[in-house]
Scaffold this motif. Structure first.
Motif, PDB file in Angstrom:
ATOM      1  N   GLY A  30      47.356  80.210 126.547  1.00  0.00           N
ATOM      2  CA  GLY A  30      47.986  80.974 125.493  1.00  0.00           C
ATOM      3  C   GLY A  30      47.557  80.447 124.137  1.00  0.00           C
ATOM      4  N   PHE A  31      48.298  80.827 123.127  1.00  0.00           N
ATOM      5  CA  PHE A  31      47.983  80.343 121.778  1.00  0.00           C
ATOM      6  C   PHE A  31      49.271  80.224 120.983  1.00  0.00           C
ATOM      7  N   GLN A  32      49.212  79.381 119.966  1.00  0.00           N
ATOM      8  CA  GLN A  32      50.392  79.118 119.138  1.00  0.00           C
ATOM      9  C   GLN A  32      50.216  79.839 117.813  1.00  0.00           C
ATOM     10  N   ILE A  33      51.244  80.543 117.372  1.00  0.00           N
ATOM     11  CA  ILE A  33      51.168  81.309 116.129  1.00  0.00           C
ATOM     12  C   ILE A  33      51.306  80.371 114.927  1.00  0.00           C
TER      13      ILE A  33
ATOM     14  N   THR B  96      56.750  79.061 119.002  1.00  0.00           N
ATOM     15  CA  THR B  96      55.894  80.198 118.652  1.00  0.00           C
ATOM     16  C   THR B  96      54.676  80.304 119.564  1.00  0.00           C
ATOM     17  N   PHE B  97      54.713  79.583 120.686  1.00  0.00           N
ATOM     18  CA  PHE B  97      53.592  79.625 121.631  1.00  0.00           C
ATOM     19  C   PHE B  97      53.666  80.913 122.459  1.00  0.00           C
ATOM     20  N   ILE B  98      52.592  81.672 122.465  1.00  0.00           N
ATOM     21  CA  ILE B  98      52.502  82.891 123.270  1.00  0.00           C
ATOM     22  C   ILE B  98      51.833  82.492 124.575  1.00  0.00           C
ATOM     23  N   ASN B  99      52.634  82.552 125.651  1.00  0.00           N
ATOM     24  CA  ASN B  99      52.184  82.055 126.951  1.00  0.00           C
ATOM     25  C   ASN B  99      51.622  83.220 127.768  1.00  0.00           C
ATOM     26  N   ILE B 100      50.329  83.388 127.710  1.00  0.00           N
ATOM     27  CA  ILE B 100      49.662  84.450 128.449  1.00  0.00           C
ATOM     28  C   ILE B 100      49.699  84.151 129.945  1.00  0.00           C
ATOM     29  N   GLY B 101      49.608  82.880 130.307  1.00  0.00           N
ATOM     30  CA  GLY B 101      49.643  82.485 131.712  1.00  0.00           C
ATOM     31  C   GLY B 101      50.943  82.881 132.386  1.00  0.00           C
ATOM     32  N   ALA B 102      52.070  82.779 131.697  1.00  0.00           N
ATOM     33  CA  ALA B 102      53.359  83.152 132.269  1.00  0.00           C
ATOM     34  C   ALA B 102      53.427  84.662 132.525  1.00  0.00           C
ATOM     35  N   VAL B 103      52.843  85.444 131.636  1.00  0.00           N
ATOM     36  CA  VAL B 103      52.831  86.892 131.815  1.00  0.00           C
ATOM     37  C   VAL B 103      51.949  87.266 133.011  1.00  0.00           C
TER      38      VAL B 103
ATOM     39  N   GLU C 290      42.251  72.416 127.587  1.00  0.00           N
ATOM     40  CA  GLU C 290      42.930  71.190 127.145  1.00  0.00           C
ATOM     41  C   GLU C 290      44.368  71.431 126.686  1.00  0.00           C
ATOM     42  N   ASN C 291      44.783  72.665 126.502  1.00  0.00           N
ATOM     43  CA  ASN C 291      46.116  72.969 125.979  1.00  0.00           C
ATOM     44  C   ASN C 291      47.172  72.565 127.009  1.00  0.00           C
ATOM     45  N   GLU C 292      48.068  71.629 126.639  1.00  0.00           N
ATOM     46  CA  GLU C 292      49.094  71.150 127.569  1.00  0.00           C
ATOM     47  C   GLU C 292      50.180  72.194 127.825  1.00  0.00           C
ATOM     48  N   MET C 293      50.274  73.223 127.012  1.00  0.00           N
ATOM     49  CA  MET C 293      51.292  74.251 127.189  1.00  0.00           C
ATOM     50  C   MET C 293      50.836  75.345 128.150  1.00  0.00           C
TER      51      MET C 293
END
Length: 144
Positions: free
Chosen positions: A55-58, A65-72, A49-52
């Motif tokens: 990843g997860f937001q710190i 502060t969103f850590i985008n695991i998908g981009a990596v 459900e995360n629109e970003m």
């Protein structure tokens, strides 16, 4: 000094390098578009459900502060695709060509060595036979 630079420019390596950079840039754009518009949406779907995205937001309510695991993961896939194409299109054919030419050169070198050994053996056999002088023949001892 300028003559050396002129020779370098006219040798053709610079032109080959320029073509490689242009083709590489165009290919990178294609692979980047593939990962951005096909792979990233698939990875973002794993985020639920995360629109970003995945990843997860710190810090809550702070999007920076969103850590985008998908981009990596997308960048890693991008790298793997480009590395695979470079390996299979450039490196493998170059290695095959090197093996072919090196094998021929080593065969020629081996046959040249064999020929020299045969020549040496013939010269040694001629030198050991009496009356077959030559450059390496020992002079007969003088009799008094």
């Amino acid at each position: 000094m300028l003559k050396g630079f002129k020779d370098f420019l006219l040798r053709g390596n610079v032109l080959d390098l320029a073509v490689a950079v242009v083709v590489g840039t165009a290919f990178t754009a294609i692979v980047t578009a593939f990962t951005e518009y096909i792979i990233e949406p698939l990875i973002a779907a794993l985020g639920g459900e995360n629109e970003m995205g995945w990843g997860f937001q710190i810090i809550a309510d702070n999007p920076s502060t969103f850590i985008n695991i998908g981009a990596v993961i997308s960048a890693a896939i991008n790298f793997i695709i480009i590395a695979a194409v470079v390996y299979f299109v450039l490196i493998m054919p170059a290695n095959a060509a090197k093996k072919r030419f090196i094998t021929e050169e080593s065969d020629e070198k081996a046959s040249a060595e064999d020929l020299l050994i045969q020549i040496r053996d013939i010269l040694e056999s001629q030198a050991s036979q009496p009356g077959q002088g030559g450059a390496h023949a020992k002079p007969a001892p003088e009799q008094s």
